[in-house]
Design a protein around this motif. Structure first.
Motif, PDB file in Angstrom:
ATOM      1  N   ALA A  53     -39.597 -23.364  45.298  1.00 21.49           N
ATOM      2  CA  ALA A  53     -38.473 -22.628  45.878  1.00 21.49           C
ATOM      3  C   ALA A  53     -38.781 -21.141  45.811  1.00 21.49           C
ATOM      4  O   ALA A  53     -39.507 -20.686  44.932  1.00 21.49           O
ATOM      5  N   PRO A  54     -38.251 -20.348  46.737  1.00 25.26           N
ATOM      6  CA  PRO A  54     -38.530 -18.910  46.718  1.00 25.26           C
ATOM      7  C   PRO A  54     -37.984 -18.260  45.447  1.00 25.26           C
ATOM      8  O   PRO A  54     -36.950 -18.656  44.923  1.00 25.26           O
ATOM      9  N   LEU A  55     -38.699 -17.243  44.979  1.00 21.79           N
ATOM     10  CA  LEU A  55     -38.307 -16.515  43.778  1.00 21.79           C
ATOM     11  C   LEU A  55     -37.491 -15.302  44.170  1.00 21.79           C
ATOM     12  O   LEU A  55     -37.900 -14.505  45.009  1.00 21.79           O
ATOM     13  N   GLU A  56     -36.331 -15.166  43.567  1.00 17.83           N
ATOM     14  CA  GLU A  56     -35.470 -13.997  43.760  1.00 17.83           C
ATOM     15  C   GLU A  56     -35.511 -13.215  42.457  1.00 17.83           C
ATOM     16  O   GLU A  56     -35.093 -13.704  41.409  1.00 17.83           O
ATOM     17  N   LEU A  57     -36.048 -11.995  42.492  1.00 18.23           N
ATOM     18  CA  LEU A  57     -36.241 -11.204  41.285  1.00 18.23           C
ATOM     19  C   LEU A  57     -34.924 -10.697  40.711  1.00 18.23           C
ATOM     20  O   LEU A  57     -33.933 -10.582  41.428  1.00 18.23           O
ATOM     21  N   PRO A  58     -34.908 -10.350  39.423  1.00 16.00           N
ATOM     22  CA  PRO A  58     -33.693  -9.791  38.828  1.00 16.00           C
ATOM     23  C   PRO A  58     -33.367  -8.442  39.447  1.00 16.00           C
ATOM     24  O   PRO A  58     -34.244  -7.746  39.945  1.00 16.00           O
ATOM     25  N   ARG A  59     -32.075  -8.093  39.409  1.00 12.14           N
ATOM     26  CA  ARG A  59     -31.634  -6.820  39.992  1.00 12.14           C
ATOM     27  C   ARG A  59     -30.815  -6.034  38.984  1.00 12.14           C
ATOM     28  O   ARG A  59     -30.041  -6.595  38.225  1.00 12.14           O
ATOM     29  N   ASP A 106     -31.903 -22.592  43.199  1.00  6.69           N
ATOM     30  CA  ASP A 106     -30.577 -22.524  42.570  1.00  6.69           C
ATOM     31  C   ASP A 106     -30.648 -22.364  41.056  1.00  6.69           C
ATOM     32  O   ASP A 106     -29.628 -22.253  40.400  1.00  6.69           O
ATOM     33  N   GLN A 107     -31.848 -22.363  40.497  1.00  3.92           N
ATOM     34  CA  GLN A 107     -32.007 -22.326  39.052  1.00  3.92           C
ATOM     35  C   GLN A 107     -32.214 -20.898  38.550  1.00  3.92           C
ATOM     36  O   GLN A 107     -33.051 -20.155  39.067  1.00  3.92           O
ATOM     37  N   LEU A 108     -31.446 -20.504  37.534  1.00  9.48           N
ATOM     38  CA  LEU A 108     -31.628 -19.205  36.881  1.00  9.48           C
ATOM     39  C   LEU A 108     -32.887 -19.265  36.033  1.00  9.48           C
ATOM     40  O   LEU A 108     -33.135 -20.270  35.359  1.00  9.48           O
ATOM     41  N   ILE A 109     -33.675 -18.187  36.069  1.00  5.96           N
ATOM     42  CA  ILE A 109     -34.885 -18.120  35.253  1.00  5.96           C
ATOM     43  C   ILE A 109     -35.001 -16.731  34.632  1.00  5.96           C
ATOM     44  O   ILE A 109     -34.406 -15.782  35.109  1.00  5.96           O
ATOM     45  N   GLU A 110     -35.771 -16.629  33.550  1.00  6.17           N
ATOM     46  CA  GLU A 110     -36.069 -15.329  32.959  1.00  6.17           C
ATOM     47  C   GLU A 110     -37.177 -14.670  33.767  1.00  6.17           C
ATOM     48  O   GLU A 110     -38.093 -15.345  34.228  1.00  6.17           O
ATOM     49  N   ALA A 111     -37.082 -13.374  33.944  1.00 10.65           N
ATOM     50  CA  ALA A 111     -38.118 -12.626  34.664  1.00 10.65           C
ATOM     51  C   ALA A 111     -38.062 -11.171  34.230  1.00 10.65           C
ATOM     52  O   ALA A 111     -37.063 -10.701  33.683  1.00 10.65           O
ATOM     53  N   SER A 112     -39.135 -10.453  34.490  1.00  5.50           N
ATOM     54  CA  SER A 112     -39.211  -9.037  34.132  1.00  5.50           C
ATOM     55  C   SER A 112     -38.892  -8.162  35.333  1.00  5.50           C
ATOM     56  O   SER A 112     -39.121  -8.550  36.471  1.00  5.50           O
ATOM     57  N   VAL A 113     -38.364  -6.989  35.024  1.00  6.47           N
ATOM     58  CA  VAL A 113     -38.055  -6.008  36.058  1.00  6.47           C
ATOM     59  C   VAL A 113     -38.497  -4.642  35.554  1.00  6.47           C
ATOM     60  O   VAL A 113     -38.439  -4.364  34.353  1.00  6.47           O
ATOM     61  N   ARG A 114     -38.991  -3.817  36.468  1.00  5.10           N
ATOM     62  CA  ARG A 114     -39.374  -2.441  36.134  1.00  5.10           C
ATOM     63  C   ARG A 114     -38.321  -1.507  36.713  1.00  5.10           C
ATOM     64  O   ARG A 114     -37.992  -1.601  37.889  1.00  5.10           O
ATOM     65  N   ILE A 115     -37.825  -0.601  35.879  1.00  2.93           N
ATOM     66  CA  ILE A 115     -36.720   0.270  36.245  1.00  2.93           C
ATOM     67  C   ILE A 115     -37.162   1.724  36.149  1.00  2.93           C
ATOM     68  O   ILE A 115     -37.448   2.230  35.059  1.00  2.93           O
ATOM     69  N   ARG A 120     -33.710 -15.880  40.092  1.00  5.69           N
ATOM     70  CA  ARG A 120     -33.491 -17.276  40.476  1.00  5.69           C
ATOM     71  C   ARG A 120     -34.734 -17.831  41.146  1.00  5.69           C
ATOM     72  O   ARG A 120     -35.444 -17.122  41.823  1.00  5.69           O
ATOM     73  N   ARG A 121     -34.945 -19.091  40.943  1.00  6.28           N
ATOM     74  CA  ARG A 121     -35.916 -19.847  41.724  1.00  6.28           C
ATOM     75  C   ARG A 121     -35.104 -20.962  42.353  1.00  6.28           C
ATOM     76  O   ARG A 121     -34.713 -21.904  41.684  1.00  6.28           O
TER      77      ARG A 121
END
Length: 146
Positions: free
Chosen positions: A52-58, A130-139, A127-128
């Motif tokens: 499934a497509p990966l939607e990064l954290p925001r 419909d499933q929530l997943i942990e991911a990193s984000v650079r701010i 998200r991947r």
């Protein structure tokens, strides 16, 4: 080894057929959980195998109300400006975990203020499908004197 024995050995080797791989053709080891295909794949099997497509954290969603870091008085007195990039692991409920400095602004006080602020932020989790997943984000956090 005779030519006849060589032909027998060649005939005994597992082969792939147009119907799919045989169980003997799959590499296995003791305890391995390897699916065995018997016949052609079902029509939808190839399409469903794609992840499934990966939607990064925001961190930029307006409703999160994340407060920018306070400008450290010591950095203001020195006239320090710059951009700090903070990396954070975003948990399943949107909390910041493992906050660390990715790129320094060149001033320790600015970097420290940026990391302290991000530790309190809330995020839209990754998200991947419909499933929530942990991911990193650079701010990126920009410090500018006006």
């Amino acid at each position: 080894m005779s030519a006849q024995n060589s032909r027998r050995m060649a005939n005994a080797a597992p082969r792939l057929t147009s119907a799919g791989p045989s169980a003997a053709a799959l590499p296995t080891s003791p305890g391995a959980d390897v699916p065995v295909l018997d016949g052609p794949l079902p029509a939808g099997a190839v399409a469903s195998a794609a992840p499934a497509p990966l939607e990064l954290p925001r961190f930029d969603a307006a409703y999160l109300a994340n407060q920018p870091p306070a400008y450290p008085p010591s950095a203001r007195r020195r006239g320090s400006e710059g951009t700090t990039i903070v990396e954070a692991r975003v948990g399943l409920v949107g909390e910041a975990r493992d906050v660390k400095l990715a790129v320094s602004a060149g001033d320790e006080a600015l970097d420290r203020a940026a990391m302290e602020a991000v530790r309190t932020w809330r995020f839209v989790p990754a998200r991947r499908g419909d499933q929530l997943i942990e991911a990193s984000v650079r701010i990126p956090l920009v410090f500018r004197l006006n």
